[in-house]
Design an enzyme around this catalytic site. Structure first.
Site, PDB file in Angstrom:
ATOM      1  N   SER A 116       0.996  -1.242   0.081  1.00 48.15           N
ATOM      2  CA  SER A 116      -0.061  -0.133   0.018  1.00 48.15           C
ATOM      3  C   SER A 116       0.759   1.201  -0.187  1.00 48.15           C
ATOM      4  O   SER A 116       1.904   1.266   0.652  1.00 48.15           O
ATOM      5  CB  SER A 116      -1.037  -0.022   1.308  1.00 48.15           C
ATOM      6  OG  SER A 116      -1.618   1.218   1.295  1.00 48.15           O
ATOM      7  N   TYR A 140      -1.499  -0.132  10.702  1.00 54.47           N
ATOM      8  CA  TYR A 140      -2.061  -0.768   9.481  1.00 54.47           C
ATOM      9  C   TYR A 140      -0.726  -0.576   8.590  1.00 54.47           C
ATOM     10  O   TYR A 140      -0.383  -1.535   7.937  1.00 54.47           O
ATOM     11  CB  TYR A 140      -3.335  -0.378   9.006  1.00 54.47           C
ATOM     12  CG  TYR A 140      -3.433  -0.786   7.428  1.00 54.47           C
ATOM     13  CD1 TYR A 140      -3.027   0.386   6.396  1.00 54.47           C
ATOM     14  CD2 TYR A 140      -3.798  -1.803   6.857  1.00 54.47           C
ATOM     15  CE1 TYR A 140      -3.226   0.123   4.889  1.00 54.47           C
ATOM     16  CE2 TYR A 140      -3.628  -2.209   5.612  1.00 54.47           C
ATOM     17  CZ  TYR A 140      -3.327  -1.173   4.719  1.00 54.47           C
ATOM     18  OH  TYR A 140      -3.466  -1.349   3.324  1.00 54.47           O
ATOM     19  N   LYS A 144       2.191  -3.224   6.812  1.00 54.51           N
ATOM     20  CA  LYS A 144       2.290  -3.436   5.201  1.00 54.51           C
ATOM     21  C   LYS A 144       4.070  -3.186   4.779  1.00 54.51           C
ATOM     22  O   LYS A 144       4.417  -4.251   4.482  1.00 54.51           O
ATOM     23  CB  LYS A 144       1.653  -2.421   4.495  1.00 54.51           C
ATOM     24  CG  LYS A 144       0.205  -2.882   4.221  1.00 54.51           C
ATOM     25  CD  LYS A 144      -0.304  -4.003   3.482  1.00 54.51           C
ATOM     26  CE  LYS A 144      -1.527  -4.259   3.182  1.00 54.51           C
ATOM     27  NZ  LYS A 144      -1.981  -5.366   2.494  1.00 54.51           N
TER      28      LYS A 144
HETATM   29  C1  WQD Z   1      -9.480   9.732   0.715  1.00 57.20           C
HETATM   30  C2  WQD Z   1      -9.644  11.052   0.889  1.00 57.20           C
HETATM   31  C3  WQD Z   1      -9.934  11.942   2.932  1.00 57.20           C
HETATM   32  C4  WQD Z   1     -13.547   9.726   3.797  1.00 57.20           C
HETATM   33  C5  WQD Z   1      -6.675   5.056   2.997  1.00 57.20           C
HETATM   34  C6  WQD Z   1      -5.568   4.228   3.444  1.00 57.20           C
HETATM   35  C7  WQD Z   1      -4.753   3.407   2.449  1.00 57.20           C
HETATM   36  C8  WQD Z   1      -5.464   2.649   1.261  1.00 57.20           C
HETATM   37  C9  WQD Z   1      -6.622   3.594   0.792  1.00 57.20           C
HETATM   38  C10 WQD Z   1      -5.371   0.541   1.836  1.00 57.20           C
HETATM   39  C11 WQD Z   1      -8.901  12.012   1.953  1.00 57.20           C
HETATM   40  C12 WQD Z   1     -11.065  12.049   2.310  1.00 57.20           C
HETATM   41  C13 WQD Z   1     -12.469  10.413   3.267  1.00 57.20           C
HETATM   42  C14 WQD Z   1     -14.445  10.528   4.072  1.00 57.20           C
HETATM   43  C15 WQD Z   1     -13.422  12.496   3.269  1.00 57.20           C
HETATM   44  N1  WQD Z   1      -5.997   1.618   1.810  1.00 57.20           N
HETATM   45  N2  WQD Z   1     -12.208  11.615   3.116  1.00 57.20           N
HETATM   46  N3  WQD Z   1     -14.449  11.965   3.799  1.00 57.20           N
HETATM   47  O1  WQD Z   1      -6.893   7.946   3.798  1.00 57.20           O
HETATM   48  O2  WQD Z   1      -6.358   8.397   1.085  1.00 57.20           O
HETATM   49  O3  WQD Z   1      -6.042   6.150   2.183  1.00 57.20           O
HETATM   50  O4  WQD Z   1      -7.369   4.135   2.021  1.00 57.20           O
HETATM   51  O5  WQD Z   1      -4.366   0.278   1.400  1.00 57.20           O
HETATM   52  O6  WQD Z   1      -3.849   2.667   2.952  1.00 57.20           O
HETATM   53  O7  WQD Z   1      -4.751   4.965   4.267  1.00 57.20           O
HETATM   54  O8  WQD Z   1      -8.263   6.847   1.797  1.00 57.20           O
HETATM   55  O9  WQD Z   1     -10.718   7.057   1.059  1.00 57.20           O
HETATM   56  O10 WQD Z   1      -9.924   7.276   3.771  1.00 57.20           O
HETATM   57  O11 WQD Z   1      -9.776   8.985   1.914  1.00 57.20           O
HETATM   58  O12 WQD Z   1     -13.223  13.710   2.914  1.00 57.20           O
HETATM   59  O13 WQD Z   1     -15.631  10.244   4.735  1.00 57.20           O
HETATM   60  O14 WQD Z   1     -10.998  11.421   0.981  1.00 57.20           O
HETATM   61  O15 WQD Z   1      -9.666  12.986   3.826  1.00 57.20           O
HETATM   62  O16 WQD Z   1      -8.438  13.023   1.425  1.00 57.20           O
HETATM   63  P1  WQD Z   1      -6.813   7.333   2.303  1.00 57.20           P
HETATM   64  P2  WQD Z   1      -9.647   7.581   2.211  1.00 57.20           P
END
Ligand code: WQD
Length: 321
Positions: A116, A140, A144
């Site tokens: 990841s 997490y 990884k």
């Molecule tokens: C994406 C964007 C949030 C939810 C995570 C893990 C990573 C990978 C993918 C496994 C960010 C914003 C999110 C919400 C929002 N997983 N957001 N409202 O944090 O980039 O990565 O998932 O490997 O390891 O860290 O993904 O989808 O949580 O967030 O505004 O309800 O959407 O701030 O900018 P992230 P995400």
């Protein structure tokens, strides 16, 4: 050549299993079904069990004449990993050790690993190359990074040959709507946006609009799950034809903001998506996107699906209810 896919009943795993079988590759799935759904493997041989059961891994590898393992099985919630880390160390890290010991006992010495972009933490600069510092910021992500190191050292001590694939933000669903993501316990943006658009679950929260980005909302590299499946097939072929061990970023090389995701979804949906502008989520960096040139040169792979493909396929999948 048969492939064992651990976690193959899960989101990215099931799309990869389907792609392998379309390519005529015999595939067997090992999954505990804690999160995965049996119907997602679309009839592929499914063994319900754990990667921690070394004897079972060895038996499945021998029974199915496995030559390579694609390893998806892992706990993957960032938030949960900080609340209850024990299962993450045990399942993700120790489970990978058991899996490899089980594989080696059956003389299987090739593995494609689901890593990841979270291993990079908050990047010093973007786009992120594979040479960027590894600085996990949660349990997490640390698991990884540790799994990558376990695999590396089995490469030294036992000649395990490997490809570690660092996914950026996986999203979307199969273009024909047959398989897709389970939104029941996700914290990821795209499924939550779809839930806000398609159900009366209430608005999706936009975590921060004061970032140093073009529209103030967070920017990420969203990559279609079917592009990820293609990358696993390319990595498999790379190893099966004697390719060197490698670590590659899997992203599009393009950053997309939360508000852009909402705008595209509104276009597909034909109406505004209920949302609230709220404070940042602790630990979220402003901008994360990949430099994916290494995957292009080393695997001959690059993403072919665009943001509209991601949003429209996710929307069509979740609309099925
Ligand atoms: C994406 C964007 C949030 C939810 C995570 C893990 C990573 C990978 C993918 C496994 C960010 C914003 C999110 C919400 C929002 N997983 N957001 N409202 O944090 O980039 O990565 O998932 O490997 O390891 O860290 O993904 O989808 O949580 O967030 O505004 O309800 O959407 O701030 O900018 P992230 P995400």
């Amino acid at each position: 050549m048969a492939v064992l896919v651990t976690g193959g009943a899960g989101y990215i795993g099931s799309h990869t299993v389907r792609r392998l079988r379309e390519a005529g590759i015999d595939t067997v799935v090992l999954d505990t079904l804690e999160r995965g759904r049996p119907e997602a493997v679309l009839g592929a041989p499914l063994v319900v069990g754990s990667i921690a059961d070394e004897a079972l891994v060895t038996e499945v590898c021998r029974d199915h004449a496995v030559s390579t393992v694609i390893h998806f099985a892992a706990h993957k919630s960032v938030g949960d990993s900080m609340v209850d880390p024990g299962p993450y160390w045990a399942n993700n890290v120790q489970g990978t050790v058991h899996l490899i010991e089980g594989m080696l006992a059956a003389d299987v010495s090739r593995i494609v690993f689901s890593s990841s972009a979270a291993v990079y933490g908050s990047p010093e600069q973007v786009p992120i190359t594979e040479q960027a510092p590894i600085r996990p910021e949660n349990v997490y992500a640390e698991t990884k990074a540790m799994m990558e190191r376990v695999i590396h050292w089995y490469g030294v001590t036992n000649e395990l040959r490997w490809a570690s694939l660092r996914y950026f933000n996986a999203a979307g669903a199969s273009a024909d709507g047959v398989i897709g993501e389970d939104w029941s316990s996700t914290t990821n943006l795209v499924p939550l946006v779809m839930r806000a658009a398609l159900t009366d679950a209430g608005p999706v929260d936009v975590f921060g609009t004061d970032f140093d980005t073009p529209d103030g909302s967070g920017v990420r590299d969203y990559i279609h799950v079917e592009d990820l499946a293609e990358a696993h097939l390319a990595a498999l072929r790379h190893l099966e034809t004697g390719g060197e061990n490698l670590t590659v970023n899997l992203g599009t090389g393009t950053g997309t903001s939360v508000l852009e995701i909402l705008a595209m979804t509104a276009e597909v949906h034909g109406a505004e998506v209920p949302h609230r502008l709220v404070e940042r989520r602790i630990g979220d960096p402003a901008t994360v996107y990949a430099d994916s040139t290494h995957a292009a040169t080393a695997l001959g792979w690059s993403a072919t699906r665009n943001l509209r493909d991601i949003i429209s396929s996710a929307y069509a999948w979740h609309r099925q209810g």
